[in-house]
Scaffold this motif. Structure first.
Motif, PDB file in Angstrom:
ATOM      1  N   ILE A  33      52.704 -81.197 -16.830  1.00 15.01           N
ATOM      2  CA  ILE A  33      52.673 -80.250 -15.704  1.00 15.01           C
ATOM      3  C   ILE A  33      51.609 -80.614 -14.675  1.00 15.01           C
ATOM      4  O   ILE A  33      51.387 -79.884 -13.729  1.00 15.01           O
ATOM      5  N   GLY A  34      50.948 -81.752 -14.879  1.00 14.38           N
ATOM      6  CA  GLY A  34      50.033 -82.269 -13.868  1.00 14.38           C
ATOM      7  C   GLY A  34      48.587 -81.852 -13.990  1.00 14.38           C
ATOM      8  O   GLY A  34      47.782 -82.156 -13.122  1.00 14.38           O
ATOM      9  N   VAL A  35      48.229 -81.145 -15.060  1.00 14.30           N
ATOM     10  CA  VAL A  35      46.833 -80.735 -15.243  1.00 14.30           C
ATOM     11  C   VAL A  35      45.985 -81.923 -15.692  1.00 14.30           C
ATOM     12  O   VAL A  35      44.854 -82.091 -15.252  1.00 14.30           O
ATOM     13  N   LEU A  36      46.556 -82.738 -16.565  1.00 18.14           N
ATOM     14  CA  LEU A  36      45.867 -83.934 -17.035  1.00 18.14           C
ATOM     15  C   LEU A  36      46.575 -85.164 -16.490  1.00 18.14           C
ATOM     16  O   LEU A  36      47.771 -85.121 -16.214  1.00 18.14           O
ATOM     17  N   GLY A  52      43.137 -82.798  -8.585  1.00 13.57           N
ATOM     18  CA  GLY A  52      43.928 -82.040  -7.625  1.00 13.57           C
ATOM     19  C   GLY A  52      44.662 -80.860  -8.221  1.00 13.57           C
ATOM     20  O   GLY A  52      45.302 -80.092  -7.515  1.00 13.57           O
ATOM     21  N   SER A  53      44.588 -80.687  -9.543  1.00  9.33           N
ATOM     22  CA  SER A  53      45.376 -79.629 -10.169  1.00  9.33           C
ATOM     23  C   SER A  53      44.793 -78.238  -9.902  1.00  9.33           C
ATOM     24  O   SER A  53      45.530 -77.264  -9.841  1.00  9.33           O
TER      25      SER A  53
END
Length: 57
Positions: A33-36, A52-53
């Motif tokens: 989901i783009g957190v890491l 950027g998350s």
């Protein structure tokens, strides 16, 4: 950029009463989901927080 591997959190899954694979799955979801973001290095899978998350500040 600070990075980490699953080995940095070995006790977390155990303390939560979950198998170690649970932690790996959870980190993969956070990556999905783009957190890491995955950091490509030799050795075990390594992650860094995606700056950027805005999720883990």
């Amino acid at each position: 950029m600070k990075t980490f591997t699953v080995a940095d959190f070995q006790g977390i899954a155990r303390n939560a009463g979950r198998p170690d694979a649970w932690l790996v799955d959870y980190l993969l979801v956070l990556e999905g989901i783009g957190v890491l973001q995955r950091v490509r290095r030799p050795g075990p899978r390594t992650w860094a927080v995606n700056p950027g998350s805005g999720y883990l500040r």
